[in-house]
Design an enzyme around this catalytic site. Sequence first.
Site, PDB file in Angstrom:
ATOM      1  N   GLU A 236       9.739   4.199   1.770  1.00 46.53           N
ATOM      2  CA  GLU A 236       9.160   5.434   2.323  1.00 46.53           C
ATOM      3  C   GLU A 236       8.922   5.150   3.790  1.00 46.53           C
ATOM      4  O   GLU A 236       8.064   4.365   4.149  1.00 46.53           O
ATOM      5  CB  GLU A 236       7.868   5.799   1.592  1.00 46.53           C
ATOM      6  CG  GLU A 236       7.453   7.256   1.804  1.00 46.53           C
ATOM      7  CD  GLU A 236       6.679   7.464   3.089  1.00 46.53           C
ATOM      8  OE1 GLU A 236       7.315   7.876   4.095  1.00 46.53           O
ATOM      9  OE2 GLU A 236       5.472   7.233   3.104  1.00 46.53           O
ATOM     10  N   CYS A 270       2.560  10.240   7.662  1.00 46.18           N
ATOM     11  CA  CYS A 270       4.014  10.323   7.531  1.00 46.18           C
ATOM     12  C   CYS A 270       4.454  11.737   7.193  1.00 46.18           C
ATOM     13  O   CYS A 270       5.528  12.169   7.605  1.00 46.18           O
ATOM     14  CB  CYS A 270       4.516   9.329   6.495  1.00 46.18           C
ATOM     15  SG  CYS A 270       3.791   9.524   4.857  1.00 46.18           S
TER      16      CYS A 270
END
Length: 492
Positions: A236, A270
């Site tokens: 990720e 994020c």
Amino acid sequence: MQSKQTTFESLNPATDEVVGTHPVHTAEEVRAAVRRAETAAAWWESLGFAGRAERLQRWKGTMTRRAAQLADVVHAETGKPHADAMLEIILAIDHTAWAAKNAKKVLGPHRRSPGLLMSNQAASVEYHPLGVVGVIGPWNYPVFTPMGSIAYALAAGNAVVFKPSEYTPGVGEWLVRTFAEAVPEQPVLQLVTGYGETGAALCRAGVAKIAFTGSPATGRKIMAACAETLTPVLIEAGGKDAMLVDADADVDAAADGAVWGGMSNAGQTCTGIERVYVHEKVYDRFVAAVTEKAGAVRPGYDDSAAIGPITMPAQLAIIRRHITEALAAGGRAVVGGADSVGDKYVQPTVLVDVPEDASAVREETFGPTLTIAKVRDMDEAVAKANDSKYGLGGSVFAKARGMELARKLRSGMTSVNSVISFAGVPSLPFGGSGDSGFGRIHGPEGLREFGRAKAITRQRFTAPLTLTSFARGAKVDAQVAKLITLLHGRRR
């Protein structure tokens, strides 16, 4: 000759005070932790789903009762407000509870149809633990993000060796210590601390899988290290999430979502909103609303501050460059501007009229900034939103076309008339594509990431047409060919 560093300090990014001192684990020490974890994994697997769920619920209870204590550690190591620290802890607790409760249903045996040719077989699939999983966590959400891998890997029956960011080792130590209190029998969850070399050592230590959250650049290094031993990885690696605002949107709600989605945690998210594409019919109203709301967001370390400092000092230079390059390219700052970036804090900054090829639009900023662009229609908005190397999350504010536009966004996750709400739903997968990485945490998909599929067939009776024998003759072959032709060879 200078001696090799054996410890390091975690610092409060707001005050520069030392929060704690932690060991720099060597490659040998990391390998030893993995060997211990292999023994612990066998015991942990033997408990079965029910035994593991009971212990994970025990750990969840400890985290819940002592959440304020953990929030203090998060606040000290990241500088984020206590309320934000508590929010990520609460979400992590909810995810832990979901993983423990649903692991058996997701990973346990499931019947599958054997098909016509193998109709005499009972077919099933189940997921077995991988063994030892290495988790390399980030600093921006040091509880919520790694727990999306840790809790799901544990629920799936694996032992875990956790390497937290060097900026938040105290948070990792707290999590591992409280797990050991709940599960004292074996070192099922262990901690290794240090810098990039420690993470690289974990990749090479013989773990069954690595789950990494961080930058794309570091993700590539993780993949290269894991490639040496064909160790699978889950990555990720950040995003450049866009928000779309249609002409029929609730403009005030959209503006509120953009400001919170872009500036909470000082923009160090994020899945944070960094780009906004607004229909020309509501553009002026939206910019005015964002200007008012963003102007009221105050950074600081006191209890009334809305956002904290930039945790990683090197990020300040990136944020400063994105703002100055955007302004030099013809962009305008309606909130903040060239002087927004200090030595610890960044004032909220809202930029308009920024060219699409500017770094503030193309690269991940990871600071409390927003770019807002006017579009003719939502087709243009979708095209611009999708013109990115990232593909993590996104948001759509619209009434008539909300779901349609959400499906058109090239992102792993999208919220309609809200921001980042997908992260709070334990049953939904979390992850993206492109430079945002691959693989999924959370939900059934997240549990399956930490298991290996095991297919099993069991013969229930002797088949009238035996296919798996050298005794099969021409007559059987002809019958099978005829059957397949009848089933699949007809003209349509």
